[in-house]
Design a protein around this motif. Sequence first.
Motif, PDB file in Angstrom:
ATOM      1  N   PRO A 245       0.804  -1.230   0.000  1.00  0.00           N
ATOM      2  CA  PRO A 245       0.000   0.000   0.000  1.00  0.00           C
ATOM      3  C   PRO A 245       0.835   1.276   0.000  1.00  0.00           C
ATOM      4  O   PRO A 245       0.284   2.363  -0.004  1.00  0.00           O
TER       5      PRO A 245
ATOM      6  N   GLU B 168      -2.201   9.219   2.880  1.00  0.00           N
ATOM      7  CA  GLU B 168      -3.505   9.114   3.559  1.00  0.00           C
ATOM      8  C   GLU B 168      -4.623   8.976   2.536  1.00  0.00           C
ATOM      9  O   GLU B 168      -5.578   8.228   2.717  1.00  0.00           O
TER      10      GLU B 168
ATOM     11  N   SER C 143      -4.362   7.660  -0.428  1.00  0.00           N
ATOM     12  CA  SER C 143      -4.295   6.324  -1.005  1.00  0.00           C
ATOM     13  C   SER C 143      -4.896   5.292  -0.039  1.00  0.00           C
ATOM     14  O   SER C 143      -5.646   4.408  -0.448  1.00  0.00           O
ATOM     15  N   PHE C 144      -4.600   5.445   1.251  1.00  0.00           N
ATOM     16  CA  PHE C 144      -5.209   4.542   2.237  1.00  0.00           C
ATOM     17  C   PHE C 144      -6.722   4.675   2.222  1.00  0.00           C
ATOM     18  O   PHE C 144      -7.458   3.694   2.311  1.00  0.00           O
TER      19      PHE C 144
ATOM     20  N   HIS D 176      -9.515   2.470   4.160  1.00  0.00           N
ATOM     21  CA  HIS D 176      -9.113   2.694   5.549  1.00  0.00           C
ATOM     22  C   HIS D 176      -9.672   4.041   6.005  1.00  0.00           C
ATOM     23  O   HIS D 176      -9.511   5.039   5.306  1.00  0.00           O
TER      24      HIS D 176
ATOM     25  N   ALA E 175      -5.979   4.131   9.513  1.00  0.00           N
ATOM     26  CA  ALA E 175      -4.666   4.291   8.880  1.00  0.00           C
ATOM     27  C   ALA E 175      -3.659   4.798   9.900  1.00  0.00           C
ATOM     28  O   ALA E 175      -2.513   4.338   9.946  1.00  0.00           O
TER      29      ALA E 175
END
Length: 618
Positions: free
Chosen positions: A468, A527, A529-530, A535, A540
């Motif tokens: 990730p 953040e 992308s999470f 998430h 996260a």
Amino acid sequence: MAEKGLLATGLRSDVCGALRASDAERRVRLAGWIHRRRDHGSLVFIDLRDRYGIVQVVVDAATAPEAHAALVDARIEWVIAVEGVVTPRRAGTENEKLPTGAIEVSADSVRILSQSKTPPFYINETDSPIDESVRLKHRYLDLRREPLRDRLLMRSAMVQAIREVHHEHGFVEVETPILIKSTPEGARDFIVPSRLQPGSVYALPQSPQQMKQLLMVAGFDRYFQIARCFRDEDLRGDRQPEFTQLDLEMSFVDESSVRGFVEQMVIEVTKRTRPDRPMQQLPFPVFTYEEALERYGSDKPDLRYGMELIDLGAALPAATGFKVFDDVRASGGRIRAIRVPGKGGVARSEIDDLTERAKRHGASGLVWIALQPDGEIKSPIAKFLSPESVAAIWSASGGKSTAPEGDLILAVAGERVLSAEVLGRLRVEIALEANMADPEILAFCWVHRFPMYQWEAESSRWDATHNPFSAPVPEHLDLLATTSGDLSKRSAGDPAGGALAQQYDVVLNGWELGGGSVRIHDRALLERSFALMGHSLDDARAKFGALLDAFEYGAPPHGGIAIGVERWAALLANQVNIREVMAFPKTQSGSDLMLEAPSEPDAKQWSDLGLAVKPQKS
Ligand code: ASP
């Protein structure tokens, strides 16, 4: 091997395997295992073995009665020490197969150092098959045998070369901890309950991913580690619950600088470890993930043989009259094929078997067309193929057949990725069965530009295809930034789903040797992308807080890779199972048969941890 002299100890002046004709007339002391013993009345011949090899020792009752008497009861695998004179063998009795075969040691003193029970299998016969569970239970005896011993020596040389090459390029070796918090790589964590903090657990690292990135933030610039990793997943031939990665990370890099170093390092380590194995193509060929899929039906193509995928759809008219083909194309699917050389005379039973396999791999069926040497075809769909279509199939698949039996086309019609993957698997299986790959050749390649995310329909979210922390390719940064709306409510149509990652795998002979990426080093982007991966911000931060925080203190652009040490060693040793390059591997069900692990802890260990096991329902 270490200098001869450095191997001398109180018990030996020399090692068994290193004596040569030039040592003749020297008085030597040797120690080792009785590999073989031949009793010729007053003469006893011993093949004495140590890690370095075997030497023949001869004891004559006439000249050395005490030494001879000491050997009367001695059996194979006893450990003995001998003293005597290196003597050239009589003409005609030399053994050319043994490096020490020009000489023998005439011993006048023999001491028994330790006795051995009859081993459960012969140490001195390497071709007789032994049940693997017996080998695993007595691994210390299996390790005495030449094949496994040599593979472990090769692995040691490989790891030494890895260390040397990294130091030559300014890398720092750092050990990261084993008791950590989860670093996910897509498998289940092994967890270790904490005694000092009851109810809490450590996770064993699936990889040192977060820590190596933190080392980049710390300014270490170039890090590597021969790192033990733990993944609780179902085992296969190329998987073990614990395994070793060559893990590395570099700062101030883009994709080409990481791949550039890694390729140079892989070539160098391979050459130093197996100078005898030819590499098929240098520099390594590079494929995008899309290209690998289109040409080989796999993201880990084996390049040692051809049989590339053919796009039959492009050769055939839009409507063939053959419903399966026409329907698939109407729904946006593909008709792909491979051409198997020399198989034009295929038997019905083989076709049935191939069809069965294609179905097992997910296809709804398999269509075959046998290309005859006279230019004709045989196929259950022959009546749907116009002469133009037949000509188009011939030319799309490579023209005239040179094989006396003709060639065989195997076609799969279906969804874009599935049709490629089914043929990709058949390609590998057929090549294996027909011994198409030269076993000596090492065919490396790169596969890169993987999709950043894959849509998980079940959980309705995007998931990382690799890890990730990977960054998108620079031209797709916008796709992440412009995906708007409530990030927790994603759909398969999100623009970010089309983003490609700066992610690369190094592939060897059809195995994924390792993979890595250039990372996101910006907190906000990570953040985001999470969030795309479902998430929540809190989640996260709970899982990756240290890394996110660290990115607020000056994070250099960085990237790296991890390469499976056992896979690499297995391929260099021509093995198909990584257990064959591991000293003490586990079985398919995760057991160590020798130590009998896992095992039940003492009651006190449970109570110290504040834990109890629920009775298992039977
Ligand atoms: N940590 C990754 C893995 O274990 C490798 C990497 O991206 O460096 O696959």
